[in-house]
Design a protein around this motif. Structure first.
Motif, PDB file in Angstrom:
ATOM      1  N   UNK A 264       0.804  -1.222   0.000  1.00 21.24           N
ATOM      2  CA  UNK A 264       0.000   0.000   0.000  1.00 21.24           C
ATOM      3  C   UNK A 264       0.834   1.268   0.000  1.00 21.24           C
ATOM      4  N   UNK A 265       2.124   1.176   0.326  1.00 22.99           N
ATOM      5  CA  UNK A 265       3.001   2.345   0.322  1.00 22.99           C
ATOM      6  C   UNK A 265       4.157   2.141  -0.650  1.00 22.99           C
ATOM      7  N   UNK A 266       5.016   1.150  -0.367  1.00 20.67           N
ATOM      8  CA  UNK A 266       6.246   0.995  -1.138  1.00 20.67           C
ATOM      9  C   UNK A 266       5.981   0.708  -2.612  1.00 20.67           C
ATOM     10  N   UNK A 267       5.029  -0.164  -2.909  1.00 21.66           N
ATOM     11  CA  UNK A 267       4.771  -0.517  -4.307  1.00 21.66           C
ATOM     12  C   UNK A 267       4.191   0.648  -5.103  1.00 21.66           C
ATOM     13  N   UNK A 268       3.603   1.625  -4.413  1.00 23.08           N
ATOM     14  CA  UNK A 268       3.074   2.802  -5.114  1.00 23.08           C
ATOM     15  C   UNK A 268       4.193   3.608  -5.762  1.00 23.08           C
ATOM     16  N   UNK A 269       5.427   3.408  -5.298  1.00 22.43           N
ATOM     17  CA  UNK A 269       6.558   4.105  -5.916  1.00 22.43           C
ATOM     18  C   UNK A 269       6.653   3.744  -7.396  1.00 22.43           C
ATOM     19  N   UNK A 270       6.291   2.510  -7.746  1.00 15.72           N
ATOM     20  CA  UNK A 270       6.366   2.088  -9.137  1.00 15.72           C
ATOM     21  C   UNK A 270       5.440   2.885 -10.038  1.00 15.72           C
ATOM     22  N   UNK A 271       4.163   2.957  -9.686  1.00 14.19           N
ATOM     23  CA  UNK A 271       3.214   3.697 -10.522  1.00 14.19           C
ATOM     24  C   UNK A 271       3.431   5.208 -10.389  1.00 14.19           C
ATOM     25  N   UNK A 272       3.864   5.653  -9.218  1.00 16.09           N
ATOM     26  CA  UNK A 272       4.252   7.054  -9.053  1.00 16.09           C
ATOM     27  C   UNK A 272       5.370   7.412 -10.034  1.00 16.09           C
ATOM     28  N   UNK A 273       6.373   6.542 -10.137  1.00 14.06           N
ATOM     29  CA  UNK A 273       7.495   6.793 -11.036  1.00 14.06           C
ATOM     30  C   UNK A 273       7.074   6.807 -12.498  1.00 14.06           C
ATOM     31  N   UNK A 274       6.098   5.958 -12.863  1.00 17.02           N
ATOM     32  CA  UNK A 274       5.619   5.974 -14.248  1.00 17.02           C
ATOM     33  C   UNK A 274       5.027   7.328 -14.610  1.00 17.02           C
ATOM     34  N   UNK A 275       4.236   7.880 -13.699  1.00 12.18           N
ATOM     35  CA  UNK A 275       3.636   9.187 -13.953  1.00 12.18           C
ATOM     36  C   UNK A 275       4.678  10.298 -13.927  1.00 12.18           C
ATOM     37  N   UNK A 276       5.484  10.315 -12.859  1.00 10.84           N
ATOM     38  CA  UNK A 276       6.427  11.413 -12.663  1.00 10.84           C
ATOM     39  C   UNK A 276       7.549  11.410 -13.697  1.00 10.84           C
ATOM     40  N   UNK A 277       8.179  10.255 -13.913  1.00 12.07           N
ATOM     41  CA  UNK A 277       9.400  10.223 -14.717  1.00 12.07           C
ATOM     42  C   UNK A 277       9.199   9.689 -16.129  1.00 12.07           C
ATOM     43  N   UNK A 278       8.439   8.582 -16.269  1.00 13.29           N
ATOM     44  CA  UNK A 278       8.258   8.034 -17.624  1.00 13.29           C
ATOM     45  C   UNK A 278       7.507   9.022 -18.502  1.00 13.29           C
ATOM     46  N   UNK A 279       6.337   9.465 -18.055  1.00 10.36           N
ATOM     47  CA  UNK A 279       5.582  10.428 -18.841  1.00 10.36           C
ATOM     48  C   UNK A 279       6.161  11.828 -18.712  1.00 10.36           C
ATOM     49  N   UNK A 280       6.685  12.163 -17.534  1.00  9.76           N
ATOM     50  CA  UNK A 280       7.168  13.512 -17.296  1.00  9.76           C
ATOM     51  C   UNK A 280       8.457  13.840 -18.024  1.00  9.76           C
ATOM     52  N   UNK A 281       9.354  12.856 -18.172  1.00  9.17           N
ATOM     53  CA  UNK A 281      10.647  13.105 -18.816  1.00  9.17           C
ATOM     54  C   UNK A 281      10.727  12.549 -20.237  1.00  9.17           C
ATOM     55  N   UNK A 282       9.964  11.490 -20.521  1.00  7.30           N
ATOM     56  CA  UNK A 282      10.064  10.833 -21.824  1.00  7.30           C
ATOM     57  C   UNK A 282       8.681  10.675 -22.459  1.00  7.30           C
TER      58      UNK A 282
END
Length: 519
Positions: A252-270
């Motif tokens: 409920x906390x740690x695994x959210x880093x994965x989908x958080x990273x997709x939004x923040x970095x995958x879509x945000x940077x690339x």
């Protein structure tokens, strides 16, 4: 910019609390200290939320200090709508988990668990706040330390093997991510002045081929963390062997880093690479949705079953992210929050029942409804929430994701809908087998002998579950507070990707305001 470093204080408080508990006295005082520190962190998180301007764009409450000047590395924190919701989810869940784990270990043995739990909270908060990619990477990897010891040090007989499997998967993803982090330095240095600041990286002119390679490194790491099919196999083993409170922190906390990273970095940077990879990612998301839900049906271990359901839910979140619509992005952000609440409730109720029955096997829990009606009722509510029952919070998230999926391709939406059908099957099947099914002979013997060992939930356990149940109902009927925070981030992200979304906006008021301004 606020002169008071509230974001630094937010993560330093639980870290200092973890250190203090680790080197402090044993016994009940360690539990009490963990609860006080987690509640203090919650108060600080709420204070940061109060200062947050919902109508503002970009990062707020920013703190930026040079760390390694030669490489353009900064200690940089900031808060936007996405980060705020995940920060609030984290600081709200940890006090609940601390109370839930109160009696999991004898008083003289409980200190390490509470110390590691607070350490994981502190590092997770830095991940959600970091606006420097190098800082994000360092803390992204550092979260594995408390997570490994929480899994390997507490739980069932095969916990050491589960912890090692978890660590190997995560380290593999981290190494791939490191390659992309180094690649970002090379690209930024070629532009003139190296920098890892998120805002600076967004301005880079990254070539198509370089962007796609860098995207691949980030996405693979985040797909493992989330997790997503086919790099998900560590998840069920971990939830099966870890304690339920530990599983709440991980899923409920740690695994959210994965989908958080997709939004923040995958879509945000690339953005170009993300759009290029969308067909493959959508396929992986659909496989995760259907496969996770299908395999969950019939699992005899309740903790393993809940872990597999999360594979399906993370598929929904990923699908919403990569269809590039306002509704999909908002649905995914809400799904992260609502999944955290519903799955936490499911894990914790299951944990309370396991303590009473001494087993995790569903086949040995039949007929519990008659002796634990409150536990049965709360388990049913949490299970139906995970299945997307209208009126409970996860339904809103799933509807938004499904609408965006149908807008993307009708058959993508049709396949995703089967995940909801399968979810209803595994949720009701588990409830029926555990609480209303044929009575277990051992349970009959205990009831006839006076019911010792099988009693309903106590006051502490009800206090643990009450805020989760309230959130499930409140955000099911009134999701506007979450949408109001998520929408500015989603709008800004879509604008950055360059994808024009002709669909309706969520919340609708934002669209009406925009139209009135245009006129």
């Amino acid at each position: 910019m606020n002169d008071f470093p509230i974001l630094t204080v937010l993560w330093v408080v639980p870290l200092l609390g973890a250190i203090g508990i680790a080197f402090g006295p044993r016994g009940v005082i360690a539990k009490q200290a963990a609860l006080v520190v987690s509640l203090a962190t919650l108060v600080i998180g709420v204070a940061a939320a109060v200062q947050f301007d919902r109508d503002g764009s970009g990062f707020q409450l920013e703190e930026t200090h040079t760390w390694i000047e030669a490489f353009g590395v900064h200690y940089a924190l900031g808060l936007d709508g996405l980060g705020l919701l995940l920060v609030l989810l984290t600081v709200a869940l940890v006090p609940i988990v601390v109370l839930a784990a109160w009696n999991d270990s004898p008083d003289d043995e409980c200190k390490p668990w509470f110390a590691w739990a607070l350490a994981l909270e502190a590092l997770s908060l830095v991940v959600f706040l970091a606006t420097d990619v190098f800082l994000f990477y360092v803390v992204f990897e550092a979260t594995l330390i408390p997570a490994y010891f929480l899994i390997g040090g507490f739980g069932r007989a095969k916990r050491s093997a589960a912890a090692l499997k978890f660590l190997m998967f995560q380290l593999g993803g981290g190494l791939v991510l490191l390659g992309s982090v180094i690649g970002l330095y090379v690209v930024s240095a070629d532009e003139g002045s190296p920098s890892y600041l998120f805002d600076d990286l967004q301005q880079l002119d990254i070539s198509t081929s370089a962007g796609r390679w860098l995207f691949a490194g980030f996405f693979i790491a985040f797909a493992i963390k989330a997790p997503l099919f086919p790099v998900h196999t560590w998840l069920a083993d971990t939830t099966e062997q870890a304690t339920p409170p530990t599983s709440v922190l991980l899923v409920c906390v740690l695994d959210k880093i994965g989908t958080f990273g997709m939004l923040r970095f995958c879509l945000g940077l690339f953005p170009e690479a993300s759009e290029w990879a969308t067909p493959l990612v959508v396929v992986l998301a659909l496989v995760s949705i259907v496969y996770g839900a299908f395999v969950a049906i019939g699992q005899d271990d309740i903790l393993r079953l809940i872990g597999l359901t999360s594979l399906s839910h993370f598929g929904f979140i990923t699908l919403g992210i990569f269809v590039f619509t306002n509704q999909g992005a908002n649905g995914s952000i809400l799904y992260m929050v609502n999944h955290g609440v519903a799955t936490a409730a499911l894990f914790l109720v299951a944990g309370f029942v396991i303590r009473r029955r001494g087993t995790t096997l569903i086949s040995r829990m039949g007929g519990l409804e008659k002796v634990t009606p409150v536990a049965a009722g709360l388990f049913l509510v949490a299970a139906l929430a995970t299945a997307g029952l209208p009126g409970l919070s996860q339904f809103v998230s799933e509807i938004l994701v499904l609408i965006s999926a149908f807008d993307y391709r009708w058959y993508v939406g049709a396949i995703a809908v089967t995940g909801i059908v399968l979810a209803a099957i595994y949720a009701l099947w588990a409830y029926q087998k555990m609480f209303t099914g044929p009575k277990d002979a051992a349970l009959d013997a205990e009831v006839s002998a006076g019911g010792e060992g099988v009693v309903d939930l106590g006051r502490r356990e009800l206090a643990v579950l009450a805020p989760l149940m309230l959130a499930l109902v409140l955000f099911g009927f009134y999701p506007a507070p979450l949408l109001d925070v998520a929408n500015p981030f989603s709008e800004q992200l879509l604008e950055h990707t360059g994808v024009h979304d002709d669909g309706p906006r969520v919340p609708a008021e934002a669209a009406h305001d925009g139209q009135s301004e245009d006129h």
